[in-house]
Design a protein around this motif. Structure first.
Motif, PDB file in Angstrom:
ATOM      1  N   LEU A  99     -41.936  82.897  13.453  1.00 15.96           N
ATOM      2  CA  LEU A  99     -43.073  83.825  13.332  1.00 15.96           C
ATOM      3  C   LEU A  99     -42.604  85.281  13.312  1.00 15.96           C
ATOM      4  O   LEU A  99     -43.117  86.091  12.540  1.00 15.96           O
ATOM      5  N   ARG A 100     -41.597  85.583  14.125  1.00 14.08           N
ATOM      6  CA  ARG A 100     -41.044  86.959  14.121  1.00 14.08           C
ATOM      7  C   ARG A 100     -40.459  87.291  12.760  1.00 14.08           C
ATOM      8  O   ARG A 100     -40.559  88.419  12.280  1.00 14.08           O
ATOM      9  N   GLY A 101     -39.848  86.283  12.108  1.00 15.52           N
ATOM     10  CA  GLY A 101     -39.272  86.478  10.777  1.00 15.52           C
ATOM     11  C   GLY A 101     -40.342  86.956   9.799  1.00 15.52           C
ATOM     12  O   GLY A 101     -40.114  87.878   9.014  1.00 15.52           O
ATOM     13  N   TRP A 102     -41.525  86.351   9.864  1.00 13.62           N
ATOM     14  CA  TRP A 102     -42.612  86.767   8.970  1.00 13.62           C
ATOM     15  C   TRP A 102     -43.113  88.159   9.354  1.00 13.62           C
ATOM     16  O   TRP A 102     -43.328  89.009   8.488  1.00 13.62           O
ATOM     17  N   LEU A 103     -43.244  88.379  10.655  1.00 13.96           N
ATOM     18  CA  LEU A 103     -43.768  89.656  11.146  1.00 13.96           C
ATOM     19  C   LEU A 103     -42.884  90.814  10.694  1.00 13.96           C
ATOM     20  O   LEU A 103     -43.362  91.875  10.299  1.00 13.96           O
ATOM     21  N   GLN A 104     -41.568  90.590  10.714  1.00 13.36           N
ATOM     22  CA  GLN A 104     -40.643  91.672  10.359  1.00 13.36           C
ATOM     23  C   GLN A 104     -40.499  91.822   8.844  1.00 13.36           C
ATOM     24  O   GLN A 104     -39.944  92.811   8.376  1.00 13.36           O
ATOM     25  N   ASP A 105     -40.974  90.830   8.080  1.00 15.01           N
ATOM     26  CA  ASP A 105     -41.040  90.933   6.619  1.00 15.01           C
ATOM     27  C   ASP A 105     -39.689  91.256   5.983  1.00 15.01           C
ATOM     28  O   ASP A 105     -39.603  92.092   5.087  1.00 15.01           O
ATOM     29  N   GLU A 106     -38.651  90.627   6.473  1.00 17.78           N
ATOM     30  CA  GLU A 106     -37.330  90.904   5.904  1.00 17.78           C
ATOM     31  C   GLU A 106     -36.764  89.678   5.209  1.00 17.78           C
ATOM     32  O   GLU A 106     -35.544  89.514   5.094  1.00 17.78           O
ATOM     33  N   GLY A 107     -37.660  88.799   4.753  1.00 12.21           N
ATOM     34  CA  GLY A 107     -37.210  87.579   4.070  1.00 12.21           C
ATOM     35  C   GLY A 107     -36.731  86.552   5.087  1.00 12.21           C
ATOM     36  O   GLY A 107     -36.816  86.766   6.301  1.00 12.21           O
ATOM     37  N   VAL A 120     -57.732  82.441   1.724  1.00  9.69           N
ATOM     38  CA  VAL A 120     -58.675  82.988   2.714  1.00  9.69           C
ATOM     39  C   VAL A 120     -59.346  84.241   2.156  1.00  9.69           C
ATOM     40  O   VAL A 120     -60.540  84.472   2.405  1.00  9.69           O
ATOM     41  N   CYS A 121     -58.636  85.030   1.380  1.00  8.38           N
ATOM     42  CA  CYS A 121     -59.279  86.184   0.708  1.00  8.38           C
ATOM     43  C   CYS A 121     -60.429  85.688  -0.162  1.00  8.38           C
ATOM     44  O   CYS A 121     -61.519  86.269  -0.164  1.00  8.38           O
ATOM     45  N   LYS A 122     -60.200  84.606  -0.901  1.00  7.08           N
ATOM     46  CA  LYS A 122     -61.263  84.050  -1.763  1.00  7.08           C
ATOM     47  C   LYS A 122     -62.456  83.620  -0.915  1.00  7.08           C
ATOM     48  O   LYS A 122     -63.609  83.884  -1.264  1.00  7.08           O
ATOM     49  N   LEU A 123     -62.188  82.951   0.219  1.00 11.92           N
ATOM     50  CA  LEU A 123     -63.293  82.529   1.102  1.00 11.92           C
ATOM     51  C   LEU A 123     -64.095  83.743   1.567  1.00 11.92           C
ATOM     52  O   LEU A 123     -65.305  83.662   1.765  1.00 11.92           O
ATOM     53  N   GLU A 124     -63.409  84.864   1.741  1.00  7.41           N
ATOM     54  CA  GLU A 124     -64.063  86.084   2.235  1.00  7.41           C
ATOM     55  C   GLU A 124     -64.729  86.863   1.112  1.00  7.41           C
ATOM     56  O   GLU A 124     -65.245  87.966   1.343  1.00  7.41           O
ATOM     57  N   GLY A 125     -64.681  86.319  -0.112  1.00 12.21           N
ATOM     58  CA  GLY A 125     -65.321  86.986  -1.245  1.00 12.21           C
ATOM     59  C   GLY A 125     -64.510  88.158  -1.770  1.00 12.21           C
ATOM     60  O   GLY A 125     -65.049  89.041  -2.451  1.00 12.21           O
ATOM     61  N   ARG A 126     -63.224  88.193  -1.426  1.00 10.84           N
ATOM     62  CA  ARG A 126     -62.364  89.270  -1.922  1.00 10.84           C
ATOM     63  C   ARG A 126     -61.549  88.746  -3.099  1.00 10.84           C
ATOM     64  O   ARG A 126     -61.384  87.547  -3.267  1.00 10.84           O
ATOM     65  N   ARG A 127     -60.991  89.640  -3.881  1.00  3.28           N
ATOM     66  CA  ARG A 127     -60.125  89.202  -4.982  1.00  3.28           C
ATOM     67  C   ARG A 127     -58.835  88.637  -4.378  1.00  3.28           C
ATOM     68  O   ARG A 127     -58.365  89.129  -3.336  1.00  3.28           O
ATOM     69  N   PRO A 128     -58.228  87.624  -5.014  1.00  5.71           N
ATOM     70  CA  PRO A 128     -57.019  87.027  -4.451  1.00  5.71           C
ATOM     71  C   PRO A 128     -55.899  88.046  -4.230  1.00  5.71           C
ATOM     72  O   PRO A 128     -55.119  87.926  -3.290  1.00  5.71           O
ATOM     73  N   SER A 129     -55.890  89.117  -5.065  1.00 10.49           N
ATOM     74  CA  SER A 129     -54.814  90.113  -4.923  1.00 10.49           C
ATOM     75  C   SER A 129     -54.936  90.917  -3.623  1.00 10.49           C
ATOM     76  O   SER A 129     -54.010  91.645  -3.249  1.00 10.49           O
ATOM     77  N   ALA A 130     -56.076  90.794  -2.938  1.00 12.82           N
ATOM     78  CA  ALA A 130     -56.230  91.468  -1.640  1.00 12.82           C
ATOM     79  C   ALA A 130     -55.330  90.844  -0.575  1.00 12.82           C
ATOM     80  O   ALA A 130     -55.294  91.311   0.559  1.00 12.82           O
ATOM     81  N   TRP A 131     -54.593  89.795  -0.946  1.00 10.07           N
ATOM     82  CA  TRP A 131     -53.750  89.116   0.049  1.00 10.07           C
ATOM     83  C   TRP A 131     -52.728  90.055   0.685  1.00 10.07           C
ATOM     84  O   TRP A 131     -52.377  89.892   1.854  1.00 10.07           O
ATOM     85  N   THR A 132     -52.274  91.061  -0.074  1.00 10.08           N
ATOM     86  CA  THR A 132     -51.272  91.983   0.502  1.00 10.08           C
ATOM     87  C   THR A 132     -51.923  92.798   1.626  1.00 10.08           C
ATOM     88  O   THR A 132     -51.278  93.070   2.641  1.00 10.08           O
ATOM     89  N   GLU A 133     -53.205  93.139   1.420  1.00 10.34           N
ATOM     90  CA  GLU A 133     -53.919  93.884   2.475  1.00 10.34           C
ATOM     91  C   GLU A 133     -54.113  93.005   3.708  1.00 10.34           C
ATOM     92  O   GLU A 133     -53.985  93.467   4.842  1.00 10.34           O
ATOM     93  N   LYS A 134     -54.436  91.718   3.455  1.00 10.05           N
ATOM     94  CA  LYS A 134     -54.619  90.809   4.594  1.00 10.05           C
ATOM     95  C   LYS A 134     -53.294  90.615   5.357  1.00 10.05           C
ATOM     96  O   LYS A 134     -53.279  90.611   6.588  1.00 10.05           O
ATOM     97  N   ALA A 135     -52.198  90.510   4.614  1.00 10.72           N
ATOM     98  CA  ALA A 135     -50.891  90.360   5.273  1.00 10.72           C
ATOM     99  C   ALA A 135     -50.600  91.595   6.122  1.00 10.72           C
ATOM    100  O   ALA A 135     -50.131  91.476   7.272  1.00 10.72           O
ATOM    101  N   ALA A 136     -50.908  92.777   5.572  1.00 14.82           N
ATOM    102  CA  ALA A 136     -50.661  94.022   6.315  1.00 14.82           C
ATOM    103  C   ALA A 136     -51.541  94.067   7.563  1.00 14.82           C
ATOM    104  O   ALA A 136     -51.083  94.448   8.657  1.00 14.82           O
ATOM    105  N   LYS A 137     -52.800  93.641   7.416  1.00 13.62           N
ATOM    106  CA  LYS A 137     -53.740  93.631   8.546  1.00 13.62           C
ATOM    107  C   LYS A 137     -53.232  92.703   9.654  1.00 13.62           C
ATOM    108  O   LYS A 137     -53.223  93.055  10.842  1.00 13.62           O
ATOM    109  N   LEU A 138     -52.777  91.524   9.237  1.00 14.99           N
ATOM    110  CA  LEU A 138     -52.285  90.562  10.220  1.00 14.99           C
ATOM    111  C   LEU A 138     -51.063  91.125  10.962  1.00 14.99           C
ATOM    112  O   LEU A 138     -50.973  91.033  12.194  1.00 14.99           O
ATOM    113  N   ARG A 139     -50.156  91.722  10.201  1.00 13.24           N
ATOM    114  CA  ARG A 139     -48.955  92.303  10.843  1.00 13.24           C
ATOM    115  C   ARG A 139     -49.352  93.418  11.813  1.00 13.24           C
ATOM    116  O   ARG A 139     -48.718  93.606  12.837  1.00 13.24           O
ATOM    117  N   GLN A 140     -50.435  94.134  11.465  1.00 15.79           N
ATOM    118  CA  GLN A 140     -50.869  95.245  12.315  1.00 15.79           C
ATOM    119  C   GLN A 140     -51.498  94.748  13.629  1.00 15.79           C
ATOM    120  O   GLN A 140     -51.297  95.349  14.681  1.00 15.79           O
TER     121      GLN A 140
END
Ligand code: SAM
Length: 272
Positions: A99-107, A120-140
């Motif tokens: 999990l730390r590996g994902w959090l640090q985003d260094e591959g 999950v972005c699609k379930l939330e009614g967002r465009r699939p490309s919003a996934w980068t924002e969701k990843a950033a939100k989760l890391r935050q």
């Protein structure tokens, strides 16, 4: 806990010493079990249950704690939009490391979580490309990744949580797959309940009718086979009020030889 119960718990801990995060992810979080093109695939079903539970309006607060995260993140992809703080927990350092590996985003992650984030972005009614924002939100919002033992009356370190406790717990496939028997499962439900504030919610996903799963090649881990009535009785005994129970039955082609699970339950409950 008596000596017999202690031995059972120690035997489970020994089983987990050979748990292999990469193999576990491969077995359970790739097609057919994680096939986003199929409505009857198990992972989309779990994500839909969690999406619904977190967007109904009754689950709220500051802090969400995921119990027995393992090497996976799918279970907090909806909750990270509702809670400003998310605490991930697991018994094993290898899983916390994954999990730390994902959090640090260094591959170096064993699994690409992009299709899960997109879904999950699609379930939330967002465009699939919003996934980068969701990843950033989760890391935050992930505040830490810490050790947990659900068999301890106090499962987390004393300073891991504010004194009021968590506002919500999510836990997926943990309690039944770390407990030697039904009594230990029920005790573990009570132990994690002590981390939750009164009125806080528990979102519990788990296996039905499962007696083992593979945590890696040749790593056969025993599981308490549960039915719906036992889940409901254990929740009641441990001080939760059931709000909803949903059940998924595994289609034949999802039975891929990595366990003998027959179904999955989703529970939304509240601590009394
Ligand atoms: N939550 C993940 C999921 O949904 O796939 C992982 C579930 S995996 C079947 C069970 C997890 O329980 C493993 O990550 C394991 O390390 C963890 N575990 C083992 N013993 C535990 C204990 N005593 N307390 C808490 N977690 C434990």
């Amino acid at each position: 806990m008596g000596l017999g119960a202690e031995n059972g718990v120690a035997a489970m801990a020994a089983c987990y010493q050979r748990f292999d995060p990469a193999a576990y992810l491969q077995y359970n979080y790739t097609p057919p079990r994680a096939d986003f093109e199929r409505k009857d695939s198990i992972v989309p079903w779990k994500l839909a249950c969690l999406h619904r539970a977190f967007t109904e309006g009754d689950v709220s607060g500051e802090l969400l704690v995921d119990i027995g995260s393992g090497p996976t993140l799918y279970q907090v992809l909806s909750g990270c939009e509702v809670f400003n703080k998310v605490l991930l927990t697991d018994f094993l350092e290898v899983n916390r490391q994954e999990l730390r590996g994902w959090l640090q985003d260094e591959g170096g992650c064993s699994l690409d979580w992009t299709p899960f984030l997109q879904h999950v972005c699609k379930l939330e009614g967002r465009r699939p490309s919003a996934w980068t924002e969701k990843a950033a939100k989760l890391r935050q919002v992930i505040m830490d990744i810490v050790h947990i033992d659900v068999h301890c009356p106090q499962p987390l370190a004393l300073d891991a949580l504010p004194s009021a406790g968590a506002d919500c717990l999510v836990s997926c496939f943990c309690l039944e797959s770390v407990s030697p028997d039904l009594a230990a499962f029920t005790r573990a439900l009570g132990n994690i309940g002590r981390l939750l504030r009164p009125g806080g919610h528990l979102l519990l996903i788990g296996a039905l009718g499962e007696s083992y799963y593979f945590g890696g090649p040749g790593v056969k881990i025993p599981v308490v086979p549960l039915n719906e009535a036992q889940v409901c009785a254990s929740l009641k005994e441990s001080g939760y009020t059931l709000i909803r129970l949903e059940v998924y039955t595994l289609p034949q082609d999802m039975r891929v030889g990595v366990d003998d699970v027959s179904g999955v339950f989703f529970v939304k409950a509240m601590k009394e």
